[in-house]
Write a protein that holds these residues in place. Structure first.
Motif, PDB file in Angstrom:
ATOM      1  N   ILE A 198      -5.206  15.741  -2.776  1.00  0.00           N
ATOM      2  CA  ILE A 198      -4.703  14.551  -2.481  1.00  0.00           C
ATOM      3  C   ILE A 198      -3.795  13.763  -3.725  1.00  0.00           C
ATOM      4  O   ILE A 198      -4.456  13.823  -4.856  1.00  0.00           O
ATOM      5  CB  ILE A 198      -5.739  13.457  -1.899  1.00  0.00           C
ATOM      6  N   LEU A 199      -3.023  13.152  -3.440  1.00  0.00           N
ATOM      7  CA  LEU A 199      -2.176  12.478  -4.671  1.00  0.00           C
ATOM      8  C   LEU A 199      -1.943  10.906  -4.185  1.00  0.00           C
ATOM      9  O   LEU A 199      -1.439  10.559  -3.051  1.00  0.00           O
ATOM     10  CB  LEU A 199      -0.760  13.043  -5.063  1.00  0.00           C
ATOM     11  N   TYR A 200      -2.553   9.881  -4.912  1.00  0.00           N
ATOM     12  CA  TYR A 200      -2.358   8.623  -4.609  1.00  0.00           C
ATOM     13  C   TYR A 200      -1.354   8.021  -5.596  1.00  0.00           C
ATOM     14  O   TYR A 200      -1.529   8.000  -6.717  1.00  0.00           O
ATOM     15  CB  TYR A 200      -3.641   7.822  -4.685  1.00  0.00           C
ATOM     16  N   LEU A 201      -0.331   7.469  -5.084  1.00  0.00           N
ATOM     17  CA  LEU A 201       0.929   6.999  -5.871  1.00  0.00           C
ATOM     18  C   LEU A 201       0.588   5.155  -5.935  1.00  0.00           C
ATOM     19  O   LEU A 201      -0.058   4.788  -5.131  1.00  0.00           O
ATOM     20  CB  LEU A 201       2.101   7.258  -5.167  1.00  0.00           C
ATOM     21  N   PRO A 202       0.966   4.652  -6.807  1.00  0.00           N
ATOM     22  CA  PRO A 202       0.920   3.123  -6.998  1.00  0.00           C
ATOM     23  C   PRO A 202       1.501   2.209  -5.991  1.00  0.00           C
ATOM     24  O   PRO A 202       2.107   2.592  -5.133  1.00  0.00           O
ATOM     25  CB  PRO A 202       1.652   2.885  -8.365  1.00  0.00           C
ATOM     26  N   GLU A 203       1.239   1.077  -6.112  1.00  0.00           N
ATOM     27  CA  GLU A 203       1.530  -0.034  -5.470  1.00  0.00           C
ATOM     28  C   GLU A 203       2.943  -0.098  -5.381  1.00  0.00           C
ATOM     29  O   GLU A 203       3.568  -0.112  -6.719  1.00  0.00           O
ATOM     30  CB  GLU A 203       0.953  -1.361  -5.681  1.00  0.00           C
ATOM     31  N   ALA A 204       3.894  -0.633  -4.442  1.00  0.00           N
ATOM     32  CA  ALA A 204       5.311  -1.122  -4.729  1.00  0.00           C
ATOM     33  C   ALA A 204       5.988   0.198  -5.480  1.00  0.00           C
ATOM     34  O   ALA A 204       6.924   0.175  -6.160  1.00  0.00           O
ATOM     35  CB  ALA A 204       5.478  -2.042  -5.761  1.00  0.00           C
ATOM     36  N   ALA A 205       5.504   1.508  -4.822  1.00  0.00           N
ATOM     37  CA  ALA A 205       6.331   2.557  -5.444  1.00  0.00           C
ATOM     38  C   ALA A 205       7.719   2.797  -5.103  1.00  0.00           C
ATOM     39  O   ALA A 205       8.546   3.384  -5.617  1.00  0.00           O
ATOM     40  CB  ALA A 205       5.462   4.086  -5.028  1.00  0.00           C
ATOM     41  N   ASP A 206       8.121   2.235  -3.787  1.00  0.00           N
ATOM     42  CA  ASP A 206       9.258   2.011  -3.209  1.00  0.00           C
ATOM     43  C   ASP A 206      10.561   1.386  -4.212  1.00  0.00           C
ATOM     44  O   ASP A 206      11.443   1.872  -4.531  1.00  0.00           O
ATOM     45  CB  ASP A 206       9.236   1.829  -1.887  1.00  0.00           C
ATOM     46  N   PHE A 207       9.869   0.312  -4.549  1.00  0.00           N
ATOM     47  CA  PHE A 207      10.781  -0.604  -5.591  1.00  0.00           C
ATOM     48  C   PHE A 207       9.852  -1.610  -6.181  1.00  0.00           C
ATOM     49  O   PHE A 207       9.056  -2.129  -5.666  1.00  0.00           O
ATOM     50  CB  PHE A 207      12.031  -1.196  -5.050  1.00  0.00           C
ATOM     51  N   ILE A 208      10.398  -1.916  -7.448  1.00  0.00           N
ATOM     52  CA  ILE A 208       9.880  -3.216  -8.071  1.00  0.00           C
ATOM     53  C   ILE A 208      11.108  -4.134  -8.355  1.00  0.00           C
ATOM     54  O   ILE A 208      12.137  -3.484  -9.148  1.00  0.00           O
ATOM     55  CB  ILE A 208       8.853  -2.979  -9.231  1.00  0.00           C
ATOM     56  N   ALA A 209      11.553  -5.186  -7.840  1.00  0.00           N
ATOM     57  CA  ALA A 209      12.539  -6.045  -7.730  1.00  0.00           C
ATOM     58  C   ALA A 209      12.335  -7.356  -7.942  1.00  0.00           C
ATOM     59  O   ALA A 209      11.224  -8.152  -7.559  1.00  0.00           O
ATOM     60  CB  ALA A 209      13.425  -5.644  -6.655  1.00  0.00           C
ATOM     61  N   ASP A 210      13.302  -8.196  -8.489  1.00  0.00           N
ATOM     62  CA  ASP A 210      13.362  -9.507  -8.344  1.00  0.00           C
ATOM     63  C   ASP A 210      12.952 -10.208  -6.881  1.00  0.00           C
ATOM     64  O   ASP A 210      13.421  -9.573  -5.997  1.00  0.00           O
ATOM     65  CB  ASP A 210      14.582 -10.374  -9.045  1.00  0.00           C
ATOM     66  N   ALA A 211      12.474 -11.373  -6.962  1.00  0.00           N
ATOM     67  CA  ALA A 211      12.037 -11.770  -5.621  1.00  0.00           C
ATOM     68  C   ALA A 211      13.218 -11.983  -4.564  1.00  0.00           C
ATOM     69  O   ALA A 211      12.977 -11.393  -3.182  1.00  0.00           O
ATOM     70  CB  ALA A 211      11.134 -13.263  -5.584  1.00  0.00           C
ATOM     71  N   LYS A 212      14.334 -12.332  -4.981  1.00  0.00           N
ATOM     72  CA  LYS A 212      15.782 -12.321  -4.014  1.00  0.00           C
ATOM     73  C   LYS A 212      15.863 -11.058  -3.612  1.00  0.00           C
ATOM     74  O   LYS A 212      16.674 -11.113  -2.608  1.00  0.00           O
ATOM     75  CB  LYS A 212      16.684 -13.141  -5.084  1.00  0.00           C
ATOM     76  N   ASP A 247      13.017 -12.290   5.981  1.00  0.00           N
ATOM     77  CA  ASP A 247      12.727 -13.032   4.660  1.00  0.00           C
ATOM     78  C   ASP A 247      11.490 -12.434   3.992  1.00  0.00           C
ATOM     79  O   ASP A 247      11.659 -12.642   2.693  1.00  0.00           O
ATOM     80  CB  ASP A 247      12.704 -14.448   4.722  1.00  0.00           C
ATOM     81  N   LYS A 248      10.474 -11.728   4.780  1.00  0.00           N
ATOM     82  CA  LYS A 248       9.339 -11.290   3.989  1.00  0.00           C
ATOM     83  C   LYS A 248       8.963  -9.992   4.440  1.00  0.00           C
ATOM     84  O   LYS A 248       9.280  -9.598   5.460  1.00  0.00           O
ATOM     85  CB  LYS A 248       8.205 -12.661   4.325  1.00  0.00           C
ATOM     86  N   CYS A 249       8.065  -9.483   3.745  1.00  0.00           N
ATOM     87  CA  CYS A 249       7.499  -8.084   4.015  1.00  0.00           C
ATOM     88  C   CYS A 249       5.953  -8.243   3.890  1.00  0.00           C
ATOM     89  O   CYS A 249       5.233  -9.123   3.585  1.00  0.00           O
ATOM     90  CB  CYS A 249       7.972  -7.042   2.922  1.00  0.00           C
TER      91      CYS A 249
END
Length: 287
Positions: A35-49, A89-91
């Motif tokens: 198993i490999l566990y990847l981090p939180e928000a691996a898909d992207f980290i971006a500004d709130a907007k 507007d939210k996820c």
């Protein structure tokens, strides 16, 4: 069985992040990890907007599709944190556990959102609830080759009740894919991970984001794996990748560490120190 945790620096470039995660899965599979566990928000980290436009439903996300396909091709379990579109507007902040046949075995939506207001000159305000809806359900642990895995995410680490609840449901491994801040990382990250491992007599997998994701966002890193006795079995480098990262060809922006998970020893330790049976339900509530 070998378990691995990933450490990477996601940005607002989803295609780049996807390629990086797929590369990490291939490399972990080549190292014969179960198993490999990847981090939180691996898909992207971006500004709130940017979060609403970058978030996708699980069934249409190209990031999720590619990770699932690579899990299947590599015939290994993969865990990963993503932004799951909930409304316009939210996820949800969702922790996915993907089976070796490429199917989503479980999708946990983060219960505790990171809403904090640090004081002082190095302080700041972070309100995850501005972009994210909290989950409303704690899921039963999932049976895997490295044991029964309980899914949690980052800020959940500060709430021992959820870890204890998962242990009560049979968890042998707790996973906390994270993107810890610099301010909280040094004093709290390792301490909390080791505490959760010791009190629950569980292995703890803690993949982590690291480095400068944008001019305004930086994370602590130090991805690690903890054993049920509280020992740090593996820890990733604390050296962050360069900023700004190149759009392509930056495998140095992602790495993983691995170690063996010994369930026989875990069960022996639980028998020799039977914490669960020694709890005083007649005096205080048992979760």
């Amino acid at each position: 069985m070998l378990a691995a945790v990933g450490q990477l620096c996601s940005t607002n470039n989803v295609a780049r992040n996807t390629a990086l995660c797929v590369s990490l899965i291939r490399r972990a599979a080549a190292a014969r990890c179960a198993i490999l566990y990847l981090p939180e928000a691996a898909d992207f980290i971006a500004d709130a907007k940017e979060v609403p436009k970058l978030s996708e439903p699980l069934d249409t996300s190209e990031f999720v599709r590619r990770v699932r396909a690579q899990a299947k091709e590599s015939a290994m379990w993969v865990g990963v944190g993503v932004h799951e579109k909930a409304t316009q507007d939210k996820c949800y902040n969702t922790n996915l556990l993907i089976s070796p046949d490429g199917e989503i075995a479980e999708a946990y939506r983060k219960l505790h959102l990171f809403d904090v207001k640090h004081s002082g000159p190095s302080g700041g305000i972070m309100m995850e609830s501005n972009t994210t809806i909290p989950g409303d359900k704690l899921l039963d642990p999932v049976e895997t080759p490295i044991g029964k895995i309980g899914l949690l995410t980052c800020y959940d680490l500060r709430f021992p009740e959820v870890g204890l609840s998962l242990r009560r449901r049979g968890a042998q491994v707790l996973c906390y894919p994270s993107a810890f801040t610099i301010k909280t990382g040094a004093p709290h990250w390792e301490v909390l991970l080791r505490a959760r491992a010791i009190e629950n007599q569980c292995y703890v997998l803690a993949p982590a984001q690291i480095g400068q994701h944008s001019p305004s966002r930086q994370t602590y890193g130090h991805a690690m794996i903890i054993d049920p006795w509280g020992g740090v079995l593996a820890q990733a480098s604390d050296r962050p990748p360069k900023f700004p990262p190149p759009d392509e060809g930056d495998e140095d922006a992602g790495t993983f560490v691995m170690t063996e998970v010994d369930l026989d020893w875990l069960e022996q330790m639980r028998r020799e120190m039977p914490l669960w049976e020694q709890r005083r339900e007649d005096v205080y509530p048992i979760l």
